[in-house]
Design a protein around this motif. Structure first.
Motif, short mmCIF file in Angstrom:
data_model
loop_
_atom_site.label_atom_id
_atom_site.label_comp_id
_atom_site.label_asym_id
_atom_site.label_seq_id
_atom_site.Cartn_x
_atom_site.Cartn_y
_atom_site.Cartn_z
N HIS B 228 0.87 -1.18 0.00
CA HIS B 228 0.00 0.00 0.00
C HIS B 228 0.90 1.23 0.00
O HIS B 228 1.81 1.33 0.83
CB HIS B 228 -0.89 -0.01 1.25
CG HIS B 228 -1.79 1.17 1.31
ND1 HIS B 228 -1.38 2.38 1.82
CD2 HIS B 228 -3.06 1.35 0.90
CE1 HIS B 228 -2.38 3.24 1.72
NE2 HIS B 228 -3.41 2.64 1.17
N TRP B 229 0.68 2.14 -0.96
CA TRP B 229 1.54 3.32 -1.09
C TRP B 229 0.75 4.61 -0.90
O TRP B 229 -0.41 4.68 -1.27
CB TRP B 229 2.17 3.36 -2.49
CG TRP B 229 3.18 2.30 -2.74
CD1 TRP B 229 2.98 1.12 -3.40
CD2 TRP B 229 4.55 2.30 -2.36
NE1 TRP B 229 4.14 0.40 -3.44
CE2 TRP B 229 5.12 1.09 -2.81
CE3 TRP B 229 5.37 3.21 -1.67
CZ2 TRP B 229 6.46 0.76 -2.60
CZ3 TRP B 229 6.70 2.88 -1.46
CH2 TRP B 229 7.24 1.67 -1.91
N GLU B 230 1.46 5.58 -0.33
CA GLU B 230 0.94 6.95 -0.39
C GLU B 230 1.92 7.74 -1.24
O GLU B 230 3.10 7.82 -0.94
CB GLU B 230 0.85 7.55 1.01
CG GLU B 230 0.29 8.95 0.96
CD GLU B 230 0.13 9.56 2.34
OE1 GLU B 230 -0.65 9.02 3.14
OE2 GLU B 230 0.80 10.57 2.62
N PHE B 231 1.42 8.30 -2.35
CA PHE B 231 2.24 9.11 -3.26
C PHE B 231 1.91 10.58 -3.01
O PHE B 231 0.74 10.93 -2.84
CB PHE B 231 1.89 8.82 -4.73
CG PHE B 231 2.43 7.51 -5.26
CD1 PHE B 231 2.88 6.51 -4.40
CD2 PHE B 231 2.50 7.29 -6.63
CE1 PHE B 231 3.36 5.32 -4.91
CE2 PHE B 231 2.98 6.09 -7.14
CZ PHE B 231 3.41 5.11 -6.28
N LYS B 232 2.96 11.41 -3.04
CA LYS B 232 2.70 12.84 -2.91
C LYS B 232 3.70 13.60 -3.76
O LYS B 232 4.89 13.29 -3.75
CB LYS B 232 2.81 13.27 -1.44
CG LYS B 232 2.17 14.61 -1.17
CD LYS B 232 2.07 14.88 0.31
CE LYS B 232 1.33 16.18 0.59
NZ LYS B 232 1.95 17.34 -0.07
N GLY B 233 3.20 14.56 -4.52
CA GLY B 233 4.08 15.38 -5.34
C GLY B 233 4.85 16.36 -4.46
O GLY B 233 4.29 16.97 -3.56
#
Lengths: 131, 500
Positions: B228-233
């Motif tokens: 499970h990933w959390e991506f953030k720019g």
């Protein structure tokens, strides 16, 4: 005064149809009784008399669970017959499955749904359905 | 020499205000110590203010260790004129906090060249010192987060190439630093690429919102793990997304458990549906007989003659027999339905078929049925033995019972493998069943198709239940006047853990 002159009993269990015939013939509102072992036999008989209003039954007491052609298949086939007379069809079954009760309401020909055993009160109710 | 310098030097000799201003504004205090044996000490008021004391509480303020170091430096200065020193001095503020001072010392000598005073110049470095400590703590704090043992932390540039990954990621996926600069998509299973790119797209569109996604990657041991990933720019100096920060953790076990729960739920749903159907069937079958009994008793009470009463009694007897038979049938069905944990044993399929044919020998002979058994001798099925007996007896005796009156009856028996199933096929050239009308009813209870007197309408219903209780399935192909083929799928994968 008779409610129904000619009655078909469509029932595969011999004892049940004999009992039904006995109870029906004890009631003055009901006339002649003819018995058929399954839907196919009853349907065949109806096809023969389709064009003779006097020979068409006024009431059909229909069991649901039967071999060869069951009650539902009979209703499908019955709808396709163009009879010269309005026939009152009553389902008479041991099933209390709510799906069966719901399904029977989808057939315009079915005027009542009754669970066995058939008794005098039930017969009077059926007699009341006569038009 | 500038006249201003000359003037300032002169001025500070006569005006003590100049000297006070210099030391008050630039220093953390001054020490002026007597080097005579008395070792009298003086410190400027600025010093006492910094350490929060009003009285000259030297002993409580100064660290004894640092005081000893200063003594040692002073001795060294006395011994060697060219010696100078700086020393870190720790003081305790009245409120209990530490005050850090930087002390530079100068030993003063008299006309005769004898040392007699020590002048200490103090700088307050407490704030710098605390900041340093805080920075170190922060670094080790973040370091411990990055080198944790449960969360992956990676960064990619705007094109998706790795720019940073933490040690845990290296360790778990068996990569080394060569991965930096390569495309992060390549380490994800190909089916998940589209999903990953969609999420990255959202990071560019709305860098302020973290995006969640589950992606699969091959693990170093070759298995596929779900993370499970959390991506953030991450915005660069120009306000554009320059990097994507990704924080992920392994959810394989969670997903597996979820899948397992779903399967269990599905199974429970199926069982519930079967139970409910079963309740309607029981009610229907028992009711139909009980209805007859009720009516017959009533009719008997009002019988018009002895003959009529005798007839009703005979019908009553038939009805009670049928009721008893129904209860026996229902008991068989309950047994097949309630025994999911029956032990399964390996059986040679050909041998079991032959045994059943032996048991049906007389019937087969009388009906002149030609039977061919093409099952290979080594084919083994894992079954509840009693169920297999019942299934074979039912299907084979049906094949004989519903043989064609016109053609020489044949039964062909075979088997083949299909995925996790061993499939048994029983083909006859008998009456057949009209499946367009009856497909949904073939395996239903109390469904009979041929007006056969001794058909009970429970055989195939029980057969189906027994096969399903062993996680298998049954299928039929049939045509009226041509014959029927029953296919029994024996499930060879052990799923008993579902019930444990």
């Amino acid at each position: 005064m008779r409610a129904f002159n000619l009655i078909y009993i469509v029932e595969d269990d011999l004892i049940t149809s004999t009992i039904t015939e006995l109870i029906v013939s004890q009631n003055d509102a009901f006339g002649e009784v003819k018995k058929y072992m399954n839907g196919q036999e009853a349907f065949n008989a109806l096809q023969v008399v389709a064009q003779q209003p006097a020979a068409i039954p006024d009431l059909i007491l229909l069991d649901l669970n039967m071999p060869v052609m069951d009650g539902w298949e009979f209703l499908e086939a019955f709808s396709s017959l163009s009879l010269q007379k309005t026939v009152c069809v009553c389902v008479l079954t041991s099933s209390i499955d709510p799906d069966d009760i719901e399904k029977s309401k989808r057939y315009a020909e079915v005027k009542g749904y009754f669970t066995k055993p058939l008794d005098g009160d039930m017969l009077n109710q059926i007699a009341g359905l006569a038009t | 020499m500038s006249y201003l310098r000359e003037e300032l030097y002169q001025l500070q000799k006569t005006d003590s205000g100049i000297f006070d201003f210099i030391q008050e504004s630039s220093l953390g205090g001054l020490w002026y110590w007597d080097l005579a044996t008395t070792r009298n000490k003086w410190a400027s008021s600025k010093f006492w203010k910094i350490v929060g004391h009003e009285t000259e509480a030297w002993h409580t303020v100064l660290s004894q260790e640092d005081l000893a170091a200063i003594e040692a430096h002073t001795e060294a200065c006395i011994a060697n004129q060219s010696y100078s020193y700086t020393q870190l001095v720790r003081c305790t503020h009245q409120n209990g906090t530490n005050v850090w001072l930087h002390c530079s010392g100068l030993v003063l000598r008299d006309m005769a060249g004898q040392p007699y005073r020590m002048l200490g110049v103090l700088l307050d470095i407490t704030r710098q010192r605390n900041e340093e400590v805080y920075t170190q703590e922060l670094a080790s704090h973040y370091g411990s987060i990055l080198s944790n043992q449960s969360v992956y932390i990676i960064k990619t540039d705007a094109r998706g190439n790795y720019t940073y990954v933490n040690d845990f990621f290296y360790e778990r996926f068996g990569y080394d630093s060569k991965i930096i600069g390569t495309n992060s998509l390549e380490s994800i299973v190909e089916e998940d690429w589209a999903k990953c790119l969609t999420v990255v797209g959202q990071c560019f569109a709305r860098p302020e919102v973290p995006q969640q996604v589950i992606l699969r990657k091959p693990y170093k041991d070759g298995t596929i793990r779900s993370n499970h990933w959390e991506f953030k720019g991450v915005l660069n100096g120009e306000g554009q997304v320059g990097e994507i920060l990704c924080v992920g953790y392994d959810v394989t076990l969670l997903l597996d458990n979820l899948e397992r729960s779903k399967r269990l739920l599905e199974l429970t749903k199926q069982q519930n549906t079967r139970l409910q159907n079963f309740a309607y069937i029981i009610s229907h079958n028992i009711r139909s007989h009980s209805a007859n009994l009720t009516s017959l008793v009533k009719l008997m009470q009002n019988a018009k003659s002895e003959e009529q009463a005798a007839m009703f009694l005979q019908m009553l007897k038939t009805s009670t027999d049928k009721l008893a038979e129904t209860i026996v049938n229902l008991n068989e069905i309950v047994t097949a339905n309630s025994t999911f944990n029956q032990p399964r044993e390996p059986r040679l399929l050909r041998l079991e078929v032959d045994k059943t044919l032996q048991a049906l020998n007389i019937l087969l002979h009388e009906s002149q049925v030609t039977v061919t058994n093409d099952i290979a001798a080594e084919v083994t099925v894992n079954v509840v033995p009693a169920y297999l007996d019942s299934i074979l007896l039912n299907l084979l005796s049906n094949a004989v019972k519903y043989r064609s009156p016109d053609a020489a009856p044949t039964i062909a028996i075979g088997s083949y493998e299909q995925g996790e199933y061993t499939v048994l096929t029983i083909t006859d050239n008998g009456l057949g069943i009209d499946l367009t009308r009856n497909r949904s009813k073939v395996f239903g209870m109390y469904k009979t198709f041929h007006n056969n007197e001794d058909a009970r309408g429970v055989g195939l219903f029980i057969t189906k239940n027994q096969i399903e209780a062993m996680n298998g399935k049954i299928e039929i192909e049939s045509e009226v006047g041509v014959g029927s083929t029953f296919k029994v799928y024996f499930n060879e994968s052990i799923q008993s853990d579902l019930y444990s």
